[in-house]
Design a protein around this motif. Structure first.
Motif, PDB file in Angstrom:
ATOM      1  N   ASN A 111     -11.048  40.040 -33.343  1.00 54.83           N
ATOM      2  CA  ASN A 111     -12.329  40.554 -33.072  1.00 54.83           C
ATOM      3  C   ASN A 111     -12.591  40.791 -31.389  1.00 54.83           C
ATOM      4  O   ASN A 111     -13.033  41.782 -30.907  1.00 54.83           O
ATOM      5  N   LEU A 112     -12.058  39.829 -30.664  1.00 54.32           N
ATOM      6  CA  LEU A 112     -12.423  39.616 -29.233  1.00 54.32           C
ATOM      7  C   LEU A 112     -10.782  40.027 -28.414  1.00 54.32           C
ATOM      8  O   LEU A 112      -9.996  39.393 -28.961  1.00 54.32           O
ATOM      9  N   ALA A 113     -11.072  40.655 -27.521  1.00 52.88           N
ATOM     10  CA  ALA A 113      -9.772  41.013 -26.573  1.00 52.88           C
ATOM     11  C   ALA A 113      -9.301  39.531 -25.938  1.00 52.88           C
ATOM     12  O   ALA A 113      -8.084  39.250 -25.868  1.00 52.88           O
ATOM     13  N   SER A 114     -10.284  38.551 -25.713  1.00 52.89           N
ATOM     14  CA  SER A 114     -10.127  37.501 -25.149  1.00 52.89           C
ATOM     15  C   SER A 114      -9.278  36.403 -26.061  1.00 52.89           C
ATOM     16  O   SER A 114      -8.500  35.704 -25.773  1.00 52.89           O
ATOM     17  N   THR A 115      -9.769  36.584 -27.352  1.00 51.41           N
ATOM     18  CA  THR A 115      -8.854  35.905 -28.294  1.00 51.41           C
ATOM     19  C   THR A 115      -7.316  36.385 -28.580  1.00 51.41           C
ATOM     20  O   THR A 115      -6.408  35.524 -28.579  1.00 51.41           O
ATOM     21  N   LEU A 116      -7.263  37.708 -28.370  1.00 51.91           N
ATOM     22  CA  LEU A 116      -6.140  38.291 -28.604  1.00 51.91           C
ATOM     23  C   LEU A 116      -5.160  37.733 -27.401  1.00 51.91           C
ATOM     24  O   LEU A 116      -3.976  37.621 -27.532  1.00 51.91           O
ATOM     25  N   LEU A 117      -5.590  37.817 -26.254  1.00 49.45           N
ATOM     26  CA  LEU A 117      -4.948  37.498 -25.014  1.00 49.45           C
ATOM     27  C   LEU A 117      -4.624  35.970 -25.134  1.00 49.45           C
ATOM     28  O   LEU A 117      -3.316  35.480 -24.827  1.00 49.45           O
ATOM     29  N   ALA A 118      -5.281  35.237 -25.758  1.00 47.95           N
ATOM     30  CA  ALA A 118      -5.002  33.897 -25.856  1.00 47.95           C
ATOM     31  C   ALA A 118      -3.747  33.652 -27.017  1.00 47.95           C
ATOM     32  O   ALA A 118      -2.913  32.715 -26.610  1.00 47.95           O
ATOM     33  N   PHE A 119      -3.897  34.273 -27.842  1.00 50.25           N
ATOM     34  CA  PHE A 119      -2.674  34.190 -28.867  1.00 50.25           C
ATOM     35  C   PHE A 119      -1.412  34.856 -28.443  1.00 50.25           C
ATOM     36  O   PHE A 119      -0.419  34.325 -28.721  1.00 50.25           O
ATOM     37  N   VAL A 120      -1.720  35.835 -27.771  1.00 54.97           N
ATOM     38  CA  VAL A 120      -0.409  36.408 -26.725  1.00 54.97           C
ATOM     39  C   VAL A 120       0.217  35.564 -26.132  1.00 54.97           C
ATOM     40  O   VAL A 120       1.469  35.292 -25.763  1.00 54.97           O
ATOM     41  N   THR A 121      -0.624  34.808 -25.268  1.00 52.12           N
ATOM     42  CA  THR A 121      -0.318  33.890 -24.220  1.00 52.12           C
ATOM     43  C   THR A 121       0.396  32.428 -24.956  1.00 52.12           C
ATOM     44  O   THR A 121       1.421  32.134 -24.509  1.00 52.12           O
ATOM     45  N   LEU A 122      -0.145  32.055 -26.311  1.00 50.88           N
ATOM     46  CA  LEU A 122       0.603  31.109 -26.880  1.00 50.88           C
ATOM     47  C   LEU A 122       1.793  31.584 -27.203  1.00 50.88           C
ATOM     48  O   LEU A 122       2.744  30.685 -27.352  1.00 50.88           O
ATOM     49  N   ALA A 123       2.078  32.866 -27.946  1.00 48.82           N
ATOM     50  CA  ALA A 123       3.200  33.318 -28.240  1.00 48.82           C
ATOM     51  C   ALA A 123       4.321  33.273 -27.256  1.00 48.82           C
ATOM     52  O   ALA A 123       5.374  33.183 -27.326  1.00 48.82           O
ATOM     53  N   ALA A 124       4.017  33.885 -25.979  1.00 48.77           N
ATOM     54  CA  ALA A 124       4.619  33.763 -24.839  1.00 48.77           C
ATOM     55  C   ALA A 124       4.950  32.462 -24.331  1.00 48.77           C
ATOM     56  O   ALA A 124       6.304  32.236 -24.153  1.00 48.77           O
ATOM     57  N   ILE A 125       4.275  31.415 -24.560  1.00 49.77           N
ATOM     58  CA  ILE A 125       4.672  30.027 -24.097  1.00 49.77           C
ATOM     59  C   ILE A 125       5.779  29.517 -25.327  1.00 49.77           C
ATOM     60  O   ILE A 125       6.807  28.919 -24.996  1.00 49.77           O
ATOM     61  N   GLN A 126       5.702  29.989 -26.518  1.00 58.77           N
ATOM     62  CA  GLN A 126       6.550  29.454 -27.573  1.00 58.77           C
ATOM     63  C   GLN A 126       7.919  29.927 -27.402  1.00 58.77           C
ATOM     64  O   GLN A 126       8.743  29.288 -27.556  1.00 58.77           O
ATOM     65  N   PHE A 127       8.161  31.389 -26.912  1.00 57.34           N
ATOM     66  CA  PHE A 127       9.405  31.621 -26.797  1.00 57.34           C
ATOM     67  C   PHE A 127       9.877  31.305 -25.670  1.00 57.34           C
ATOM     68  O   PHE A 127      11.174  31.232 -25.384  1.00 57.34           O
ATOM     69  N   GLY A 128       9.256  31.241 -24.632  1.00 62.02           N
ATOM     70  CA  GLY A 128       9.543  30.513 -23.362  1.00 62.02           C
ATOM     71  C   GLY A 128      10.084  29.241 -23.372  1.00 62.02           C
ATOM     72  O   GLY A 128      11.051  28.878 -23.069  1.00 62.02           O
TER      73      GLY A 128
END
Length: 135
Positions: A111-128
């Protein structure tokens, strides 16, 4: 996505350096200034940024120049017929493909852009981390 844009600045391997999420009502050229903001403080060796034609505007060049960056817009060959792999652009597209493989990011559940940014960041950390763990 439902009314959101993700701007991603990635390195040559496709690993995200900076991510910005905002409403879809903001043009790409305006979102670039948010992306370039404070990037040279964290990555002082970064000199050149490649972008697609959506970022081809004077304000994008000014935002890059204000942060000490040189912006190169990657264009499609005007003589090309049909599909063509565009140099440099496939790196970012591959990154978005990697993000789309994450179950939470496959559809827009947030619902929030900040939540989406957090999950995108977590996914980026995961594949890093997965890339670091490879032999």
């Amino acid at each position: 996505m439902k009314g959101r844009k993700i701007h991603s600045l990635v390195d040559t391997l496709g690993l995200p350096i900076r991510l910005v999420v905002h409403s879809a009502g903001v043009q790409d050229r305006d979102g670039a200034s948010l992306l370039f903001d404070k990037i040279t403080i964290r990555f002082p060796w970064l000199k050149c940024v490649f972008a697609d034609t959506g970022y081809n505007a004077q304000q994008t060049y000014e935002a890059a120049g204000a942060n000490g960056l040189r912006l190169e817009v990657v264009r499609r060959d005007p003589n090309a017929v049909g599909f063509e792999v565009i140099k440099r652009r496939w790196v970012v597209e591959r990154t978005f493909s990697w993000l789309g493989r994450n179950r939470r990011l496959a559809k827009d559940f947030e619902n929030l852009a900040s939540t989406l940014l957090a999950f995108v960041t977590l996914a980026a950390i995961q594949f890093g981390i997965r890339r670091l763990a490879r032999p």
